[in-house]
Each structure stands twice: as structure tokens, then as C-alpha cells.
Design an enzyme around this catalytic site. Structure first.
Site, PDB file in Angstrom:
ATOM      1  N   ARG A 205      72.697 -17.422 -39.610  1.00 33.62           N
ATOM      2  CA  ARG A 205      73.149 -17.265 -38.224  1.00 33.62           C
ATOM      3  C   ARG A 205      71.985 -17.117 -37.247  1.00 33.62           C
ATOM      4  O   ARG A 205      71.777 -16.091 -36.637  1.00 33.62           O
ATOM      5  CB  ARG A 205      74.107 -16.080 -38.082  1.00 33.62           C
ATOM      6  CG  ARG A 205      75.364 -16.223 -38.911  1.00 33.62           C
ATOM      7  CD  ARG A 205      76.380 -15.136 -38.583  1.00 33.62           C
ATOM      8  NE  ARG A 205      77.584 -15.293 -39.396  1.00 33.62           N
ATOM      9  CZ  ARG A 205      78.663 -14.523 -39.305  1.00 33.62           C
ATOM     10  NH1 ARG A 205      78.677 -13.526 -38.430  1.00 33.62           N
ATOM     11  NH2 ARG A 205      79.719 -14.734 -40.076  1.00 33.62           N
TER      12      ARG A 205
ATOM     13  N   ASP B 124      75.616 -10.045 -31.171  1.00 31.99           N
ATOM     14  CA  ASP B 124      76.892 -10.757 -31.130  1.00 31.99           C
ATOM     15  C   ASP B 124      77.239 -11.034 -29.675  1.00 31.99           C
ATOM     16  O   ASP B 124      77.216 -10.124 -28.832  1.00 31.99           O
ATOM     17  CB  ASP B 124      78.016  -9.930 -31.770  1.00 31.99           C
ATOM     18  CG  ASP B 124      78.104 -10.139 -33.273  1.00 31.99           C
ATOM     19  OD1 ASP B 124      77.126 -10.649 -33.859  1.00 31.99           O
ATOM     20  OD2 ASP B 124      79.148  -9.799 -33.853  1.00 31.99           O
TER      21      ASP B 124
ATOM     22  N   ASP C 122      76.562  -4.913 -39.124  1.00 31.35           N
ATOM     23  CA  ASP C 122      77.235  -6.166 -38.790  1.00 31.35           C
ATOM     24  C   ASP C 122      76.187  -7.175 -38.326  1.00 31.35           C
ATOM     25  O   ASP C 122      75.412  -7.665 -39.126  1.00 31.35           O
ATOM     26  CB  ASP C 122      78.320  -5.921 -37.742  1.00 31.35           C
ATOM     27  CG  ASP C 122      79.262  -7.115 -37.607  1.00 31.35           C
ATOM     28  OD1 ASP C 122      79.119  -8.082 -38.376  1.00 31.35           O
ATOM     29  OD2 ASP C 122      80.139  -7.091 -36.720  1.00 31.35           O
TER      30      ASP C 122
ATOM     31  N   ASP D  36      81.666  -2.962 -37.705  1.00 34.70           N
ATOM     32  CA  ASP D  36      81.475  -3.745 -36.478  1.00 34.70           C
ATOM     33  C   ASP D  36      80.319  -3.216 -35.630  1.00 34.70           C
ATOM     34  O   ASP D  36      80.318  -3.361 -34.406  1.00 34.70           O
ATOM     35  CB  ASP D  36      82.772  -3.775 -35.653  1.00 34.70           C
ATOM     36  CG  ASP D  36      82.755  -4.860 -34.569  1.00 34.70           C
ATOM     37  OD1 ASP D  36      82.157  -5.920 -34.816  1.00 34.70           O
ATOM     38  OD2 ASP D  36      83.326  -4.624 -33.480  1.00 34.70           O
TER      39      ASP D  36
END
Length: 361
Positions: free
Chosen positions: A234, A183, A179, A154
Site C-alpha cells: 500500500r 488513511d 492499522d 482502526d
């Protein structure tokens, strides 16, 4: 590479405004002289604290450490006197600048508290090992640094969660973390990511955690003048929230460019999507079931003025009218038609820049 100079477009709201100015007011591209595309934030480097409140888009109210003293980072150690970590955990506003260039090896996430500006202008500072963590913090500006090689479960280059607001990430180079690179999840909102370069990575930017986090319906993010350089997917992947994408250049992705998951709304304006040799699909729809709903649904994407190069296929559905209109949330933004000149200037001006540190007047 030399520093990138820019000039900011403006618009008039008066009744006598020309048709061009009326278009610019609502974010539509307007023609400019042959000198080339106009980039945003022309005045942001005039003085040190001119960054405060200067962002375009949803993060436009971010003031960072505007009202705090200057903190000078004099050590590249992970912690201790004169370090970036010491500054970031200090309570109260700080405007953080660097007196040294080099690499800071982070052993744990570098947690940033509210009302901080991390201002890398004037030096070249690279964070490796871990990344920045913005947890329940407000009014943070991160400008002109590099983050790469974040290792561990993470570990993102910049992690914004939970419930963080008024964030601006500008002119950062982000690459190669275990990761994501950025985010934005768990109810974090009113965020702008601008003039950043993303490279050497798979899952680049996640906005909205997963279908169980229905609180992410509040998320609002603006992403503009960024360069997604061969990153796999993404750009971003969005769930629940609203994302305004404009004047970004995305090339040679490995799966898709942007993805609309459950209830997502993506407004894509005047971006350049240049496919690589193999993968041509630009927009992907990911049906999911929100935890508080019975139906499995994807989101919606509206594309206006985007350029699709090298066989890139938009694969749009008919859900464009369901997408929000940015002008309902902010009056103006600096946007150019998608063109070869825009592609060149985004490649040059996105990511860390060798700009001098402005005076603190």
C-alpha cells in the site's frame, strides 16, 4: 543527520520559454547542474508561516492556521494547559509550535480541528499510543513530527476521514501502528503527502475506503519525495480516486508497491522502485465491484520515467491512457529524473528533520 537544504525549481509560461522550461511547466523532469537533485520547498523554512499555501499538488491550497495566533506547546502531557490536545481542539485558526522536545503518550486519538498548523520544526516531538484524527476538518498542515506505536482497532498514525479537505502532511516519520500509517477515505480530498518516511509497517497507506464508498470518487491525492522504507504494501492502495506519485523511493516491499483498486487512477512519474530479494511485482491491480455498478473492474496506472531496480517488474496493463493528467489540475511541480542521486537525497530528506524553527515575521 544534518538538516536537508533544498532549492525549488521554477518554470516560465511565456511564449518565449525554452523547451526545458516548457517541459518543467508540465511536470516533466528537466536537467540540473551536477550539484544534485533540486528538492521542493526551498523557501518554506525562511519564515514560520511560509508553509501556508506552499504545498505542491492537490493539497496546494492548504493554509493551516495562517491567520491565527501562535500557540506554544509547553507540556508533554496528554491533555491540559499548554498541551497539543488543548491546541488541536480549540476552535479557530492556530499556528502550533513546540517549546519542548520529547514523547507525548496519547490515550485516545488526537482530533485536529480546522485551520490548524502543527509545526514541529525546532524540536523533536514523538506521538505514541494513538495517532492524529482529521474528521470533517479543513486547512490543516502537519509538519516535522513523528508518530509511531499506535495501538488499537482502526488506529492509524494519521487518519483523514470523513470529508476533510485541503490537508498537507510534510516531513513526518510514521511507523508501527495497528492499522495504517496514513488513511485517506470517506470523501476526503485535495491532500498532499510530501517528504515523509514510512517504516516498520504492513498496510502503509490506504486511499479510498472500500467498494461501497462510491463517494470516494472525489478523492485527489499527491504523494511526492516520500521514502517507503521496507514497508510491506500500500504505497498506496487506491480506490476510486486520483493519485499523483512523483520522486518517491520505495524499496524492499513485501507484497507490492502500489495497487489500483476499483476505478482508481494512478499517475506514477519518476519514482524509484527497488525490489527486495523476494517480491518483485511493483504495480498490482485489484478488481472490485463498486456498489452502484454491475461490473467488476480494477483501476488504471500510467508509469512515466519510473526506475525499476533489482529486478522489479512493473506488470503494467494497457490502461495508461485512462489515467488523468496532473497538468490538467495544477501547473507545476518540482520533479527530477529517477536517479541514484535522487534516491540518496530522498533517503536523507524524508521524515523528521533537525531544522530550526524559523522566525515568525
Amino acid at each position: 543527520m544534518g538538516a536537508c537544504s533544498s532549492s525549488r525549481s521554477s518554470s516560465s509560461a511565456s511564449a518565449s520559454a525554452s523547451a526545458m522550461d516548457a517541459m518543467a511547466l508540465h511536470g516533466h523532469p528537466r536537467p540540473h547542474p551536477a550539484a544534485g537533485p533540486i528538492m521542493p520547498y526551498a523557501d518554506a523554512d525562511r519564515t514560520l508561516r511560509a508553509l501556508a499555501g506552499a504545498a505542491e499538488g492537490f493539497g496546494r491550497h492548504a493554509i493551516g492556521g495562517l491567520h491565527g495566533p501562535l500557540y506554544r506547546v509547553t507540556s508533554l502531557e496528554d491533555d491540559g494547559h499548554g498541551t497539543l490536545r488543548q491546541a488541536c481542539r480549540t476552535q479557530g485558526p492556530l499556528w502550533i509550535v513546540f517549546e519542548v522536545s520529547g514523547t507525548i503518550h496519547l490515550h485516545t486519538y488526537l482530533r485536529v480541528s480546522s485551520h490548524k498548523t502543527i509545526d514541529g520544526r525546532g524540536q523533536r516531538v514523538r506521538l505514541v499510543g494513538k495517532g492524529l484524527q482529521l474528521r470533517e476538518c479543513h486547512h490543516v498542515i502537519v509538519c516535522n513530527i513523528e508518530v509511531e506505536g499506535g495501538r488499537g482497532h482502526d488506529v492509524d498514525a494519521i487518519q483523514i476521514k470523513p470529508a476533510s479537505t485541503n490537508i498537507w502532511i510534510d516531513r513526518c516519520s510514521l511507523a508501527d501502528c495497528d492499522d495504517g500509517l496514513i488513511d485517506i477515505t470517506r470523501g476526503s480530498t485535495d491532500i498532499t503527502v510530501s517528504r515523509c518516511r514510512f517504516s516498520r509497517h504492513d498496510k502503509t497507506m490506504l486511499v479510498g475506503a472500500d467498494p461501497t464508498h462510491t463517494g470516494d470518487r472525489c478523492i485527489r491525492v499527491t504523494i511526492h519525495h516520500c521514502f517507503f522504507d521496507g514497508t510491506r504494501q500500500r504505497h498506496p492502495r487506491l480506490r476510486f480516486g486520483k493519485a499523483h506519485l512523483y520522486n518517491n523511493y520505495t524499496r524492499d516491499w513485501g507484497i507490492y508497491a502500489a495497487c489500483a483498486g476499483v476505478e482508481a487512477q494512478i499517475a506514477s512519474q519518476c519514482n524509484i522502485y527497488e525490489a527486495g530479494r523476494d517480491k518483485k511485482t511493483v504495480f498490482k491491480y485489484m478488481p472490485e465491484k463498486a456498489a452502484d455498478r454491475d461490473d467488476v473492474v480494477a483501476g488504471w496506472i500510467r508509469s512515466e520515467g519510473d526506475a525499476f531496480l533489482n529486478g522489479a517488474r512493473p506488470c503494467l496493463d494497457d490502461g495508461g491512457p485512462a489515467v488523468f493528467r496532473p497538468e490538467e489540475y495544477y501547473e507545476r511541480w518540482t520533479m527530477e529524473p529517477a536517479s541514484p542521486a535522487l534516491k540518496e537525497v530522498v533517503q536523507l530528506c524524508a521524515g523528521w528533520q533537525p531544522v530550526p524553527r524559523p522566525p515568525d515575521n
